[in-house]
Design a protein around this motif. Structure first.
Motif, PDB file in Angstrom:
ATOM      1  N   GLY A 124       0.795  -1.218   0.000  1.00 64.47           N
ATOM      2  CA  GLY A 124       0.000   0.000   0.000  1.00 64.47           C
ATOM      3  C   GLY A 124       0.824   1.263   0.000  1.00 64.47           C
ATOM      4  O   GLY A 124       0.689   2.097   0.893  1.00 64.47           O
ATOM      5  N   VAL A 125       1.675   1.405  -0.995  1.00 67.28           N
ATOM      6  CA  VAL A 125       2.512   2.601  -1.126  1.00 67.28           C
ATOM      7  C   VAL A 125       2.356   3.116  -2.551  1.00 67.28           C
ATOM      8  O   VAL A 125       2.617   2.389  -3.507  1.00 67.28           O
ATOM      9  N   CYS A 126       1.918   4.369  -2.663  1.00 72.27           N
ATOM     10  CA  CYS A 126       1.730   4.986  -3.980  1.00 72.27           C
ATOM     11  C   CYS A 126       3.063   4.993  -4.728  1.00 72.27           C
ATOM     12  O   CYS A 126       4.106   5.321  -4.161  1.00 72.27           O
ATOM     13  N   THR A 127       3.003   4.652  -5.994  1.00 72.66           N
ATOM     14  CA  THR A 127       4.230   4.561  -6.793  1.00 72.66           C
ATOM     15  C   THR A 127       4.699   5.921  -7.294  1.00 72.66           C
ATOM     16  O   THR A 127       5.697   5.997  -8.002  1.00 72.66           O
ATOM     17  N   LEU A 129       5.102   9.091  -5.095  1.00 75.83           N
ATOM     18  CA  LEU A 129       6.056   9.626  -4.118  1.00 75.83           C
ATOM     19  C   LEU A 129       6.039   8.882  -2.789  1.00 75.83           C
ATOM     20  O   LEU A 129       6.534   9.391  -1.797  1.00 75.83           O
ATOM     21  N   GLY A 130       5.447   7.693  -2.752  1.00 75.74           N
ATOM     22  CA  GLY A 130       5.521   6.875  -1.551  1.00 75.74           C
ATOM     23  C   GLY A 130       4.482   7.165  -0.487  1.00 75.74           C
ATOM     24  O   GLY A 130       4.649   6.765   0.657  1.00 75.74           O
ATOM     25  N   CYS A 131       3.400   7.849  -0.833  1.00 74.57           N
ATOM     26  CA  CYS A 131       2.311   8.086   0.120  1.00 74.57           C
ATOM     27  C   CYS A 131       1.535   6.781   0.310  1.00 74.57           C
ATOM     28  O   CYS A 131       1.674   5.848  -0.467  1.00 74.57           O
ATOM     29  N   VAL A 132       0.672   6.735   1.338  1.00 73.47           N
ATOM     30  CA  VAL A 132      -0.196   5.580   1.544  1.00 73.47           C
ATOM     31  C   VAL A 132      -1.587   5.966   1.035  1.00 73.47           C
ATOM     32  O   VAL A 132      -2.239   6.842   1.609  1.00 73.47           O
ATOM     33  N   PRO A 133      -2.058   5.339  -0.049  1.00 71.14           N
ATOM     34  CA  PRO A 133      -3.363   5.689  -0.608  1.00 71.14           C
ATOM     35  C   PRO A 133      -4.515   5.343   0.334  1.00 71.14           C
ATOM     36  O   PRO A 133      -4.420   4.409   1.134  1.00 71.14           O
ATOM     37  N   LEU A 134      -5.601   6.090   0.210  1.00 69.97           N
ATOM     38  CA  LEU A 134      -6.818   5.830   0.971  1.00 69.97           C
ATOM     39  C   LEU A 134      -7.649   4.780   0.252  1.00 69.97           C
ATOM     40  O   LEU A 134      -7.501   4.561  -0.940  1.00 69.97           O
ATOM     41  N   GLY A 135      -8.559   4.165   0.996  1.00 70.43           N
ATOM     42  CA  GLY A 135      -9.483   3.215   0.384  1.00 70.43           C
ATOM     43  C   GLY A 135      -9.452   1.850   1.025  1.00 70.43           C
ATOM     44  O   GLY A 135     -10.211   0.973   0.650  1.00 70.43           O
ATOM     45  N   ASN A 136      -8.583   1.658   2.002  1.00 72.58           N
ATOM     46  CA  ASN A 136      -8.508   0.350   2.629  1.00 72.58           C
ATOM     47  C   ASN A 136      -9.319   0.285   3.921  1.00 72.58           C
ATOM     48  O   ASN A 136      -9.526  -0.779   4.452  1.00 72.58           O
ATOM     49  N   LEU A 137      -9.780   1.431   4.403  1.00 68.49           N
ATOM     50  CA  LEU A 137     -10.592   1.459   5.617  1.00 68.49           C
ATOM     51  C   LEU A 137     -12.017   1.878   5.276  1.00 68.49           C
ATOM     52  O   LEU A 137     -12.229   2.643   4.330  1.00 68.49           O
ATOM     53  N   GLY A 166      -3.682  10.077 -12.763  1.00 68.86           N
ATOM     54  CA  GLY A 166      -2.793  10.782 -11.865  1.00 68.86           C
ATOM     55  C   GLY A 166      -1.333  10.595 -12.231  1.00 68.86           C
ATOM     56  O   GLY A 166      -0.999   9.940 -13.221  1.00 68.86           O
ATOM     57  N   PRO A 167      -0.454  11.142 -11.396  1.00 70.64           N
ATOM     58  CA  PRO A 167       0.971  11.137 -11.730  1.00 70.64           C
ATOM     59  C   PRO A 167       1.712   9.828 -11.437  1.00 70.64           C
ATOM     60  O   PRO A 167       2.842   9.665 -11.870  1.00 70.64           O
ATOM     61  N   ALA A 168       1.102   8.910 -10.697  1.00 69.94           N
ATOM     62  CA  ALA A 168       1.798   7.655 -10.388  1.00 69.94           C
ATOM     63  C   ALA A 168       2.100   6.908 -11.686  1.00 69.94           C
ATOM     64  O   ALA A 168       1.206   6.718 -12.517  1.00 69.94           O
ATOM     65  N   PRO A 169       3.350   6.473 -11.878  1.00 72.45           N
ATOM     66  CA  PRO A 169       3.713   5.828 -13.146  1.00 72.45           C
ATOM     67  C   PRO A 169       3.374   4.339 -13.213  1.00 72.45           C
ATOM     68  O   PRO A 169       3.237   3.791 -14.294  1.00 72.45           O
ATOM     69  N   LEU A 170       3.259   3.695 -12.035  1.00 70.24           N
ATOM     70  CA  LEU A 170       3.093   2.244 -12.009  1.00 70.24           C
ATOM     71  C   LEU A 170       1.930   1.819 -11.118  1.00 70.24           C
ATOM     72  O   LEU A 170       1.486   2.579 -10.253  1.00 70.24           O
ATOM     73  N   ASN A 171       1.498   0.585 -11.299  1.00 67.77           N
ATOM     74  CA  ASN A 171       0.469  -0.003 -10.451  1.00 67.77           C
ATOM     75  C   ASN A 171       1.021  -0.199  -9.040  1.00 67.77           C
ATOM     76  O   ASN A 171       2.239  -0.228  -8.846  1.00 67.77           O
ATOM     77  N   LEU A 172       0.124  -0.368  -8.064  1.00 69.79           N
ATOM     78  CA  LEU A 172       0.572  -0.732  -6.725  1.00 69.79           C
ATOM     79  C   LEU A 172       1.273  -2.087  -6.822  1.00 69.79           C
ATOM     80  O   LEU A 172       0.844  -2.976  -7.563  1.00 69.79           O
ATOM     81  N   VAL A 173       2.355  -2.249  -6.081  1.00 70.26           N
ATOM     82  CA  VAL A 173       3.231  -3.423  -6.208  1.00 70.26           C
ATOM     83  C   VAL A 173       2.601  -4.640  -5.534  1.00 70.26           C
ATOM     84  O   VAL A 173       2.093  -4.550  -4.408  1.00 70.26           O
ATOM     85  N   ILE A 174       2.668  -5.762  -6.224  1.00 69.96           N
ATOM     86  CA  ILE A 174       2.201  -7.037  -5.676  1.00 69.96           C
ATOM     87  C   ILE A 174       3.416  -7.759  -5.098  1.00 69.96           C
ATOM     88  O   ILE A 174       4.363  -8.069  -5.833  1.00 69.96           O
ATOM     89  N   PRO A 175       3.425  -8.033  -3.780  1.00 75.29           N
ATOM     90  CA  PRO A 175       4.560  -8.756  -3.206  1.00 75.29           C
ATOM     91  C   PRO A 175       4.439 -10.244  -3.516  1.00 75.29           C
ATOM     92  O   PRO A 175       3.382 -10.717  -3.940  1.00 75.29           O
ATOM     93  N   GLN A 176       5.510 -10.978  -3.273  1.00 75.06           N
ATOM     94  CA  GLN A 176       5.414 -12.432  -3.395  1.00 75.06           C
ATOM     95  C   GLN A 176       4.572 -12.936  -2.232  1.00 75.06           C
ATOM     96  O   GLN A 176       4.784 -12.530  -1.084  1.00 75.06           O
ATOM     97  N   TYR A 177       3.621 -13.787  -2.540  1.00 76.23           N
ATOM     98  CA  TYR A 177       2.797 -14.374  -1.477  1.00 76.23           C
ATOM     99  C   TYR A 177       2.365 -15.762  -1.900  1.00 76.23           C
ATOM    100  O   TYR A 177       2.354 -16.094  -3.085  1.00 76.23           O
TER     101      TYR A 177
END
Length: 188
Positions: A124-127, A129-137, A166-177
């Motif tokens: 949950g880190v915007c690609t 500038l590293g902010c935490v996007p809203l929408g998970n609560l 918006g200005p984010a260049p990439l999708n939110l990152v999917i970790p290995q799980y």
């Protein structure tokens, strides 16, 4: 023609001096390695960091439409139990509309290559500038695409965590799980 005399301990016959040179070189190499090892070993991750290398999360209590945030490696990880509507919306988006095209299936596939459309797990880190996007609560602005919204600079993500506006260049990152069972997932 004069023949050269070969001194005792000459060509092909190891001398005491040769032995001392080899022994001194070997001892020097061992000494350098012994001095360098603490510095090299210091580059390894600390024990507390290794302990955080992976976490296990019980997803059974997360109801359909609900999302939680867990912390992994110091970053928020969003885990959303998606509704059928969320899944259909994500699958219906044409790839040509996406700045960073990824299929929904590629974003909900674990490391065992098993697709679990109902679960979306991402960092949950915007690609931008590293902010935490809203929408998970509950009650937070999910943005115009029903996913996540970063109010700092206006990046909007869809129900698959893909950047839509918006200005984010990439999708939110999917970790290995990896789903260890239907109710337990290991992240990392």
């Amino acid at each position: 023609m004069a023949t050269a005399s070969v001194p005792a301990g000459g060509h092909g016959d190891p001398t005491r001096r040769d032995f001392l040179m080899v022994a001194t070189g070997a001892l020097g190499a061992v000494g350098v390695a012994a001095v360098a090892w603490p510095f090299i070993n210091n580059l390894n991750p600390a024990a507390d960091t290794l302990a955080l290398a992976s976490i296990e999360v019980n997803v059974k209590p997360i109801e359909v439409g609900q999302a939680i945030t867990v912390k992994w490696r110091g970053k928020p990880v969003f885990i959303r139990h998606r509704t059928e509507k969320d899944i259909k919306e994500a699958e219906a988006v044409p790839m040509s509309e996406l700045p960073d095209p990824q299929t929904d299936d590629s974003r909900v596939t674990d490391t065992a290559k098993k697709v679990r459309r109902e679960w979306l797990i991402m960092i949950g880190v915007c690609t931008h500038l590293g902010c935490v996007p809203l929408g998970n609560l509950p009650g937070q602005d999910k943005g115009p695409y029903g996913g996540w919204y970063c109010p700092c600079h206006g990046s909007a993500y869809d129900t698959s965590g893909r950047i839509r506006k918006g200005p984010a260049p990439l999708n939110l990152v999917i970790p290995q799980y990896l789903f260890l069972s239907d109710s337990l997932v290991r992240i990392g």
